[in-house]
Design a protein around this motif. Structure first.
Motif, PDB file in Angstrom:
ATOM      1  N   VAL A 120       0.858  -1.185   0.000  1.00  0.00           N
ATOM      2  CA  VAL A 120       0.000   0.000   0.000  1.00  0.00           C
ATOM      3  C   VAL A 120       0.892   1.230   0.000  1.00  0.00           C
ATOM      4  O   VAL A 120       1.741   1.402   0.888  1.00  0.00           O
ATOM      5  CB  VAL A 120      -0.925   0.024   1.232  1.00  0.00           C
ATOM      6  CG1 VAL A 120      -1.794   1.284   1.221  1.00  0.00           C
ATOM      7  CG2 VAL A 120      -1.806  -1.223   1.265  1.00  0.00           C
ATOM      8  N   THR A 121       0.740   2.088  -0.981  1.00  0.00           N
ATOM      9  CA  THR A 121       1.617   3.246  -1.120  1.00  0.00           C
ATOM     10  C   THR A 121       1.331   4.316  -0.067  1.00  0.00           C
ATOM     11  O   THR A 121       0.268   4.321   0.573  1.00  0.00           O
ATOM     12  CB  THR A 121       1.477   3.883  -2.516  1.00  0.00           C
ATOM     13  OG1 THR A 121       0.130   4.359  -2.672  1.00  0.00           O
ATOM     14  CG2 THR A 121       1.789   2.875  -3.609  1.00  0.00           C
ATOM     15  N   THR A 122       2.272   5.224   0.080  1.00  0.00           N
ATOM     16  CA  THR A 122       2.131   6.313   1.048  1.00  0.00           C
ATOM     17  C   THR A 122       0.868   7.119   0.793  1.00  0.00           C
ATOM     18  O   THR A 122       0.145   7.478   1.728  1.00  0.00           O
ATOM     19  CB  THR A 122       3.360   7.238   0.977  1.00  0.00           C
ATOM     20  OG1 THR A 122       4.541   6.475   1.239  1.00  0.00           O
ATOM     21  CG2 THR A 122       3.260   8.368   1.985  1.00  0.00           C
ATOM     22  N   ALA A 123       0.568   7.407  -0.466  1.00  0.00           N
ATOM     23  CA  ALA A 123      -0.602   8.221  -0.801  1.00  0.00           C
ATOM     24  C   ALA A 123      -1.910   7.521  -0.481  1.00  0.00           C
ATOM     25  O   ALA A 123      -2.960   8.177  -0.395  1.00  0.00           O
ATOM     26  CB  ALA A 123      -0.567   8.601  -2.279  1.00  0.00           C
ATOM     27  N   GLU A 124      -1.863   6.210  -0.306  1.00  0.00           N
ATOM     28  CA  GLU A 124      -3.070   5.439   0.006  1.00  0.00           C
ATOM     29  C   GLU A 124      -3.254   5.242   1.510  1.00  0.00           C
ATOM     30  O   GLU A 124      -4.205   4.585   1.934  1.00  0.00           O
ATOM     31  CB  GLU A 124      -3.009   4.081  -0.687  1.00  0.00           C
ATOM     32  CG  GLU A 124      -2.995   4.168  -2.206  1.00  0.00           C
ATOM     33  CD  GLU A 124      -2.734   2.826  -2.866  1.00  0.00           C
ATOM     34  OE1 GLU A 124      -3.700   2.233  -3.382  1.00  0.00           O
ATOM     35  OE2 GLU A 124      -1.564   2.376  -2.854  1.00  0.00           O
ATOM     36  N   PRO A 150      -5.944   9.921   3.209  1.00  0.00           N
ATOM     37  CA  PRO A 150      -5.093   9.503   2.084  1.00  0.00           C
ATOM     38  C   PRO A 150      -5.268  10.463   0.912  1.00  0.00           C
ATOM     39  O   PRO A 150      -6.389  10.706   0.451  1.00  0.00           O
ATOM     40  CB  PRO A 150      -5.612   8.101   1.755  1.00  0.00           C
ATOM     41  CG  PRO A 150      -6.209   7.610   3.033  1.00  0.00           C
ATOM     42  CD  PRO A 150      -6.819   8.826   3.668  1.00  0.00           C
ATOM     43  N   ALA A 151      -4.158  11.013   0.429  1.00  0.00           N
ATOM     44  CA  ALA A 151      -4.222  12.043  -0.614  1.00  0.00           C
ATOM     45  C   ALA A 151      -2.851  12.215  -1.235  1.00  0.00           C
ATOM     46  O   ALA A 151      -1.860  11.671  -0.765  1.00  0.00           O
ATOM     47  CB  ALA A 151      -4.715  13.372  -0.031  1.00  0.00           C
ATOM     48  N   PRO A 175      -7.690  14.451  -1.908  1.00  0.00           N
ATOM     49  CA  PRO A 175      -8.002  13.167  -1.276  1.00  0.00           C
ATOM     50  C   PRO A 175      -8.360  12.123  -2.330  1.00  0.00           C
ATOM     51  O   PRO A 175      -9.105  12.401  -3.280  1.00  0.00           O
ATOM     52  CB  PRO A 175      -9.215  13.494  -0.392  1.00  0.00           C
ATOM     53  CG  PRO A 175      -9.088  14.956  -0.102  1.00  0.00           C
ATOM     54  CD  PRO A 175      -8.518  15.549  -1.366  1.00  0.00           C
ATOM     55  N   GLY A 176      -7.792  10.936  -2.177  1.00  0.00           N
ATOM     56  CA  GLY A 176      -8.078   9.863  -3.122  1.00  0.00           C
ATOM     57  C   GLY A 176      -7.168   9.823  -4.321  1.00  0.00           C
ATOM     58  O   GLY A 176      -7.252   8.889  -5.130  1.00  0.00           O
ATOM     59  N   ALA A 177      -6.271  10.806  -4.463  1.00  0.00           N
ATOM     60  CA  ALA A 177      -5.305  10.774  -5.567  1.00  0.00           C
ATOM     61  C   ALA A 177      -4.168   9.828  -5.189  1.00  0.00           C
ATOM     62  O   ALA A 177      -3.615   9.916  -4.092  1.00  0.00           O
ATOM     63  CB  ALA A 177      -4.764  12.163  -5.856  1.00  0.00           C
ATOM     64  N   PRO A 196       4.771   6.269 -17.039  1.00  0.00           N
ATOM     65  CA  PRO A 196       5.460   6.161 -15.754  1.00  0.00           C
ATOM     66  C   PRO A 196       4.462   6.154 -14.605  1.00  0.00           C
ATOM     67  O   PRO A 196       3.479   6.904 -14.628  1.00  0.00           O
ATOM     68  CB  PRO A 196       6.331   7.417 -15.700  1.00  0.00           C
ATOM     69  CG  PRO A 196       6.423   7.909 -17.106  1.00  0.00           C
ATOM     70  CD  PRO A 196       5.146   7.508 -17.768  1.00  0.00           C
ATOM     71  N   VAL A 197       4.708   5.317 -13.604  1.00  0.00           N
ATOM     72  CA  VAL A 197       3.885   5.370 -12.404  1.00  0.00           C
ATOM     73  C   VAL A 197       4.193   6.686 -11.684  1.00  0.00           C
ATOM     74  O   VAL A 197       5.338   7.154 -11.677  1.00  0.00           O
ATOM     75  CB  VAL A 197       4.164   4.152 -11.488  1.00  0.00           C
ATOM     76  CG1 VAL A 197       5.588   4.165 -10.949  1.00  0.00           C
ATOM     77  CG2 VAL A 197       3.154   4.095 -10.353  1.00  0.00           C
ATOM     78  N   VAL A 198       3.164   7.310 -11.115  1.00  0.00           N
ATOM     79  CA  VAL A 198       3.331   8.575 -10.402  1.00  0.00           C
ATOM     80  C   VAL A 198       2.663   8.480  -9.031  1.00  0.00           C
ATOM     81  O   VAL A 198       2.084   7.456  -8.680  1.00  0.00           O
ATOM     82  CB  VAL A 198       2.743   9.759 -11.200  1.00  0.00           C
ATOM     83  CG1 VAL A 198       3.540   9.993 -12.476  1.00  0.00           C
ATOM     84  CG2 VAL A 198       1.267   9.525 -11.535  1.00  0.00           C
ATOM     85  N   HIS A 199       2.774   9.538  -8.255  1.00  0.00           N
ATOM     86  CA  HIS A 199       2.261   9.570  -6.887  1.00  0.00           C
ATOM     87  C   HIS A 199       2.956   8.532  -6.012  1.00  0.00           C
ATOM     88  O   HIS A 199       2.348   7.977  -5.085  1.00  0.00           O
ATOM     89  CB  HIS A 199       0.743   9.353  -6.853  1.00  0.00           C
ATOM     90  CG  HIS A 199      -0.053  10.465  -7.446  1.00  0.00           C
ATOM     91  ND1 HIS A 199      -0.052  11.749  -6.934  1.00  0.00           N
ATOM     92  CD2 HIS A 199      -0.873  10.498  -8.537  1.00  0.00           C
ATOM     93  CE1 HIS A 199      -0.846  12.515  -7.671  1.00  0.00           C
ATOM     94  NE2 HIS A 199      -1.351  11.788  -8.647  1.00  0.00           N
TER      95      HIS A 199
END
Length: 372
Positions: A120-124, A150-151, A175-177, A196-199
């Protein structure tokens, strides 16, 4: 007060943004960095110049990775027009041979990692206020719970001209990005497998690299590879100015008017533009890329005291005079938001920095691998 708290949260959680080229983004510092113990790395080959490395290399590739032959180069800015103080002084560096991803990690590659590990990524994840406030001035009030969700940072182009010093005008904490929903809820990466993967935060990039049996490049390795075998190049392709045929960048008046001459409003599929001399794609533009190194504006001055720096690993600690309490990692390469009037980040020597827990719409990474 609510606006002040919101801005404070942005300063910690968000990418620092680029800075106008007509004003310095660094302040003078008397601090001196010390090298890590790994600076005594042994040679894998005899020292050689970049030109010699280019001539002696077969430029062979291994799957999605390219062999970057070890050698010596002059690290730092080759020009003064766009360079910032932290790109000086130019200093000699030697790096061992290594393998580097041909292009930034894509959505498809990152999805494979997530599906295999459940990562689970930081943004999630919900931000941890106890950790955030450690980097803020004492007494900073807790932001409203509506912000502690999460944002991630999403670029929102204003419909009119704005001050280039006010990056809040075009960055929005959404939020949710996240990597699955790059523009926020309702958006997706369907059809963007080769983008490219981002966020992704530095921690996310490190987790992927470990899973893949790789690592993040040092700042020195990244710049050495970006020059593509020619020490005199300002850009990965040479010394000619950036154009819509060379890289994915912002054409027009940043941040409110993009004429999209290159055909891409945001990220482009990896490999959409010509490779550099080592066969590497997107070393300029598309997305900024995380490196392994901590950021310190005086690190180059420390390295310049040596006859030649051997495989420099970056400073032991981070310092950013713009935000002294926030540790930062170096990012390289520029993005689809860079242009000459604001952020010429597609130059091989261009440096930027961001806190390792940050993610944004224009921030990705690629990996490297040691040669045994």
């Amino acid at each position: 007060m609510k606006k002040l708290v919101y801005v404070s949260l942005l300063l910690i959680l968000c990418f620092s943004g680029c800075h106008t080229n007509n004003q310095s983004s660094e302040s003078e510092s008397d601090l001196c960095c010390m090298p890590t113990t790994s600076q005594e790395s042994r040679f894998l080959a005899s020292p050689q110049t970049l030109g010699e490395a280019e001539n002696n290399s077969s430029n062979q590739s291994l799957g999605d990775m390219v062999l970057i032959p070890g050698g010596e180069f002059e690290m730092g800015a080759k020009e003064n027009q766009f360079a910032k103080p932290d790109e000086f002084p130019v200093h000699k560096v030697y790096v061992d041979s290594f393998l580097m991803d041909r292009h930034p990690v894509t959505n498809a590659q990152f999805r494979e990692f997530v599906e295999a590990t459940g990562y689970v990524t930081t943004a999630e994840r919900r931000p941890d206020w106890q950790e955030i406030k450690k980097q803020l001035p004492p007494g900073t009030p807790k932001p409203p719970d509506s912000l502690l969700v999460p944002a991630s940072l999403v670029f929102k182009s204003p419909d009119h001209e704005v001050s280039l010093s006010d990056y809040i005008a075009w960055w929005e904490w959404v939020p949710g990005a996240n990597w699955r929903h790059p523009l926020g809820p309702g958006s997706s990466i369907e059809g963007l497998d080769d983008h490219p993967v981002v966020h992704v935060s530095w921690y996310d990039a490190m987790a992927y690299a470990t899973w893949a049996g790789k690592r993040l490049p040092t700042e020195a390795e990244w710049e050495y590879a970006a020059r593509g075998g020619n020490n005199d190049y300002i850009y990965p392709w040479g010394n000619e100015p950036v154009s819509a045929q060379r890289a994915n960048f912002w054409q027009g008046n940043f941040p409110y008017k993009n004429v999209v001459e290159d055909g891409f409003q945001r990220t482009a599929p990896v490999g959409s533009f010509p490779a550099n001399g080592y066969g590497l794609y997107d070393m300029a533009g598309n997305v900024w890329e995380w490196t392994a190194d901590w950021y310190h504006p005086d690190y180059y001055a420390f390295l310049a005291q040596q006859v030649i720096a051997l495989n420099p690993q970056g400073p032991e600690t981070s310092f950013d005079p713009m935000e002294p309490g926030v540790p930062k990692k170096v990012i390289r390469g520029g993005s689809f938001l860079c242009n000459d009037s604001y952020c010429a980040g597609y130059r091989s020597s261009a440096r930027m920095k961001s806190s390792p827990d940050s993610g944004a719409l224009h921030l990705g990474f690629r990996c490297v691998k040691d040669i045994d």
